[in-house]
Write a protein that holds these residues in place. Sequence first.
Motif, PDB file in Angstrom:
ATOM      1  N   ASN A  60       0.818  -1.224   0.000  1.00  0.00           N
ATOM      2  CA  ASN A  60       0.000   0.000   0.000  1.00  0.00           C
ATOM      3  C   ASN A  60       0.843   1.262   0.000  1.00  0.00           C
ATOM      4  O   ASN A  60       0.306   2.373  -0.011  1.00  0.00           O
ATOM      5  CB  ASN A  60      -0.972   0.007   1.192  1.00  0.00           C
ATOM      6  CG  ASN A  60      -0.257  -0.049   2.538  1.00  0.00           C
ATOM      7  OD1 ASN A  60       0.951   0.162   2.634  1.00  0.00           O
ATOM      8  ND2 ASN A  60      -1.004  -0.345   3.585  1.00  0.00           N
ATOM      9  N   GLY A  61       2.170   1.122   0.030  1.00  0.00           N
ATOM     10  CA  GLY A  61       3.058   2.274  -0.052  1.00  0.00           C
ATOM     11  C   GLY A  61       3.323   2.978   1.266  1.00  0.00           C
ATOM     12  O   GLY A  61       4.104   3.926   1.319  1.00  0.00           O
ATOM     13  N   ILE A  62       2.676   2.536   2.338  1.00  0.00           N
ATOM     14  CA  ILE A  62       2.820   3.201   3.637  1.00  0.00           C
ATOM     15  C   ILE A  62       3.975   2.569   4.413  1.00  0.00           C
ATOM     16  O   ILE A  62       3.982   1.355   4.616  1.00  0.00           O
ATOM     17  CB  ILE A  62       1.524   3.089   4.450  1.00  0.00           C
ATOM     18  CG1 ILE A  62       0.356   3.691   3.670  1.00  0.00           C
ATOM     19  CG2 ILE A  62       1.676   3.771   5.799  1.00  0.00           C
ATOM     20  CD1 ILE A  62      -0.991   3.473   4.324  1.00  0.00           C
ATOM     21  N   PRO A  63       4.965   3.353   4.837  1.00  0.00           N
ATOM     22  CA  PRO A  63       6.067   2.800   5.632  1.00  0.00           C
ATOM     23  C   PRO A  63       5.556   2.187   6.925  1.00  0.00           C
ATOM     24  O   PRO A  63       4.437   2.469   7.380  1.00  0.00           O
ATOM     25  CB  PRO A  63       6.954   4.019   5.908  1.00  0.00           C
ATOM     26  CG  PRO A  63       6.614   4.993   4.817  1.00  0.00           C
ATOM     27  CD  PRO A  63       5.153   4.787   4.550  1.00  0.00           C
ATOM     28  N   ASP A  64       6.377   1.337   7.556  1.00  0.00           N
ATOM     29  CA  ASP A  64       5.950   0.659   8.774  1.00  0.00           C
ATOM     30  C   ASP A  64       6.209   1.487  10.025  1.00  0.00           C
ATOM     31  O   ASP A  64       6.181   0.966  11.135  1.00  0.00           O
ATOM     32  CB  ASP A  64       6.623  -0.710   8.888  1.00  0.00           C
ATOM     33  CG  ASP A  64       8.133  -0.619   8.957  1.00  0.00           C
ATOM     34  OD1 ASP A  64       8.667   0.505   8.835  1.00  0.00           O
ATOM     35  OD2 ASP A  64       8.791  -1.661   9.116  1.00  0.00           O
ATOM     36  N   PHE A  65       6.442   2.773   9.875  1.00  0.00           N
ATOM     37  CA  PHE A  65       6.539   3.690  11.008  1.00  0.00           C
ATOM     38  C   PHE A  65       5.826   4.980  10.616  1.00  0.00           C
ATOM     39  O   PHE A  65       5.719   5.302   9.429  1.00  0.00           O
ATOM     40  CB  PHE A  65       8.002   3.976  11.376  1.00  0.00           C
ATOM     41  CG  PHE A  65       8.802   4.615  10.268  1.00  0.00           C
ATOM     42  CD1 PHE A  65       8.876   5.996  10.153  1.00  0.00           C
ATOM     43  CD2 PHE A  65       9.478   3.831   9.348  1.00  0.00           C
ATOM     44  CE1 PHE A  65       9.610   6.590   9.134  1.00  0.00           C
ATOM     45  CE2 PHE A  65      10.211   4.410   8.327  1.00  0.00           C
ATOM     46  CZ  PHE A  65      10.279   5.788   8.214  1.00  0.00           C
ATOM     47  N   PRO A  66       5.275   5.718  11.583  1.00  0.00           N
ATOM     48  CA  PRO A  66       4.524   6.932  11.240  1.00  0.00           C
ATOM     49  C   PRO A  66       5.425   8.040  10.712  1.00  0.00           C
ATOM     50  O   PRO A  66       6.471   8.339  11.285  1.00  0.00           O
ATOM     51  CB  PRO A  66       3.867   7.328  12.566  1.00  0.00           C
ATOM     52  CG  PRO A  66       4.701   6.691  13.625  1.00  0.00           C
ATOM     53  CD  PRO A  66       5.251   5.428  13.023  1.00  0.00           C
ATOM     54  N   ILE A  67       5.008   8.640   9.605  1.00  0.00           N
ATOM     55  CA  ILE A  67       5.629   9.840   9.066  1.00  0.00           C
ATOM     56  C   ILE A  67       4.580  10.940   9.140  1.00  0.00           C
ATOM     57  O   ILE A  67       3.490  10.810   8.569  1.00  0.00           O
ATOM     58  CB  ILE A  67       6.107   9.638   7.619  1.00  0.00           C
ATOM     59  CG1 ILE A  67       7.202   8.576   7.570  1.00  0.00           C
ATOM     60  CG2 ILE A  67       6.639  10.942   7.038  1.00  0.00           C
ATOM     61  CD1 ILE A  67       7.752   8.309   6.175  1.00  0.00           C
ATOM     62  N   ILE A  68       4.884  12.013   9.855  1.00  0.00           N
ATOM     63  CA  ILE A  68       3.905  13.054  10.150  1.00  0.00           C
ATOM     64  C   ILE A  68       4.401  14.380   9.584  1.00  0.00           C
ATOM     65  O   ILE A  68       5.516  14.814   9.880  1.00  0.00           O
ATOM     66  CB  ILE A  68       3.666  13.174  11.669  1.00  0.00           C
ATOM     67  CG1 ILE A  68       3.209  11.812  12.225  1.00  0.00           C
ATOM     68  CG2 ILE A  68       2.629  14.246  11.972  1.00  0.00           C
ATOM     69  CD1 ILE A  68       3.144  11.764  13.729  1.00  0.00           C
ATOM     70  N   GLY A  69       3.577  15.027   8.781  1.00  0.00           N
ATOM     71  CA  GLY A  69       3.952  16.266   8.126  1.00  0.00           C
ATOM     72  C   GLY A  69       3.348  17.488   8.797  1.00  0.00           C
ATOM     73  O   GLY A  69       3.147  17.519  10.017  1.00  0.00           O
ATOM     74  N   ARG A  70       3.058  18.512   7.999  1.00  0.00           N
ATOM     75  CA  ARG A  70       2.476  19.747   8.545  1.00  0.00           C
ATOM     76  C   ARG A  70       1.129  19.464   9.215  1.00  0.00           C
ATOM     77  O   ARG A  70       0.376  18.589   8.788  1.00  0.00           O
ATOM     78  CB  ARG A  70       2.253  20.759   7.426  1.00  0.00           C
ATOM     79  CG  ARG A  70       3.520  21.404   6.882  1.00  0.00           C
ATOM     80  CD  ARG A  70       3.131  22.618   6.038  1.00  0.00           C
ATOM     81  NE  ARG A  70       4.248  23.166   5.295  1.00  0.00           N
ATOM     82  CZ  ARG A  70       5.097  24.082   5.775  1.00  0.00           C
ATOM     83  NH1 ARG A  70       4.954  24.511   7.017  1.00  0.00           N
ATOM     84  NH2 ARG A  70       6.077  24.549   5.021  1.00  0.00           N
ATOM     85  N   ASN A  71       0.850  20.254  10.242  1.00  0.00           N
ATOM     86  CA  ASN A  71      -0.447  20.203  10.928  1.00  0.00           C
ATOM     87  C   ASN A  71      -0.789  18.813  11.445  1.00  0.00           C
ATOM     88  O   ASN A  71      -1.961  18.456  11.578  1.00  0.00           O
ATOM     89  CB  ASN A  71      -1.570  20.683   9.999  1.00  0.00           C
ATOM     90  CG  ASN A  71      -1.343  22.102   9.507  1.00  0.00           C
ATOM     91  OD1 ASN A  71      -0.905  22.968  10.266  1.00  0.00           O
ATOM     92  ND2 ASN A  71      -1.615  22.335   8.228  1.00  0.00           N
TER      93      ASN A  71
END
Length: 618
Positions: free
Chosen positions: A429-440
């Motif tokens: 699904n393209g989602i890494p196995d750790f959280p990546i959090i951007g703006r807001n």
Amino acid sequence: MTAPPASIGSPAAVNNHAVNSSDAAQDVAYKLGNFSIDDPRPMKVIVIGAGFSGLTAAIRFRQKMKNLDLVVYEAHAGVGGTWFANRYPGIACDIPSHTYQLTFEENTKWSSFYAPGPEILTYLEGVANKYKLLQYIRLRHRVTSAQYIEDTGKWRLTIRRPTESFLKDNDSQTRWNWESDYEEFEDEADVLFTGIGGLSRWSWPDIEGLETFQGKVIHSAQWETGEKEGDNGVADTIKNWTDKKVGVIGVGSTAIQIVPALQPKVKHLINFVRGRTWVASPILQEKILQLSHGEVIDNYYFTEDDMSKFSDPNYYKAFRHDMESFLNSVHSITLKGTPLQEGARGMFNDAIKKRLDKKPWIADKILPDFPVCCRRLTPGPGYLEALCEDNVDFVSSHIKRVTPTGIETADGKHWDLDVIVCATGFNTNGIPDFPIIGRNGTKLSDKFKPYPRTYLSVAVDGFPNWFASQGPNSAIGSGSLLIIIERQVDYAVAATLKMQRERLKSLEVMKEAVDDFDEYLEAYFPTTVFSERCPSWYKMGKETGRVVGLWPGSCVHAIRALQYPRWEDYSSEPLDADNTGRRNRFYWLGDGNALADRDPTSDRAWYLDEVDYPPVPE
């Protein structure tokens, strides 16, 4: 070009922010930067992953940037990425070896046309050693979160590593428990580059009773049979299986490699196949025939005479160029209704039937009705031949459940087994196995639902100063994968140099650009066979739906698309170096000097040695 510090709005809003700072900031006199215009700003870059993408990034960032602080975090105990992690028997490259190497690091010592996995790992280890990358790589360091900090314009990461006491009491290659034997720390970077890869998270099949099996259950991507991490260990492992009954679940590229590797080593092998697939004739078959002097074989092992020819740089360059050019020339096989697509279907159909002449009924169960290349195409040397051996059964009836002693299929049969091998693929699904959090506080996992949306596969709106390799829509249906990785790395380096040169706090792709690329994807893929009905990791394992795994075009199309970054598709914020709130877009001009102005020994007319002389027309 500037942008709001918190979120990206319309281009008009972006420009408005550049002009209208707060009244208090306007009252503060602007101060020149205390640096020369060509004095590179200190930059820290964190790279996640030490496979092909991460190693290439480490090489190119060091080559192109001055005043650079570089760290590469790798979760495994060695470099190599997927080639370190995967140790299943039969693992090999499924495209010709000489097209699976970096453009700037040729290898003339490949042992065979399709190189075995351990050989590719050795190649990657050699790259890391040659370019002295190990001093920048932190092995056994797993990133557990990454968050963009808007106030500073930096990425803050949390990283886990084994505790010193654990390493002291255990061999360095011993597997560790990431949930208990670790310590955690934080790190920050101006730019984050992820080279995680699209096939990095494997998944277990959803089969009733799998956990009740009393024998050995192995996933192909976690080949744990007693050997230490980093030890390929295949020969020693298989040697102990001579009296074993082994079930292999799957018919993807991994299962197609495992079956012929295990077949001669085990007492009985059952291949449980739910779907259908095209098993291709070897890619560049004509080149194999040429090398083998007409002998029809699936894989060719280079001779001493071949190696001697490869030692001639001109011969080797022509040999490699010829193969890579051909590999990049078959793009039309992925397009609907082309002569190459139609011809391949007939050719592969005949070849599969011929190779299954001892058990012709298997062809009726494995030949698909979908087009060639709808799902990943693999040459599978020896797979069909292995299915024809006396100690192999091909089972197309669906698996009903796993019992403590084996597998029960929907036709009511029970297959007694000692080992079950799950060659069932990856989470795509393209989602890494750790959280990546951007703006807001925006999570990438939310941004990628119901499917990933990116900009040219390298960037995502709302996630400044972050660039990726081998993310969604970056693989290719035909051509050389590694040149795509190199160009994605070059793109990230160019963006980071722009940030360094122009003293930017942030560089972020606009949502409008992401929307437009998404629209292009939607228009392109219906012209291809990838949009036909077939289960494929290109479509996140589904039979139909959005194609998220592949670039929307040919390999050479991707190379050209990434060649010249369109900075007009990005918004940016200058640094507020004096914390006055007054960000001037020309802060990067510094104090009016160049480094040459400060050094009396410098060459102040260097440009005369770099003259681009135009040709004079005749």
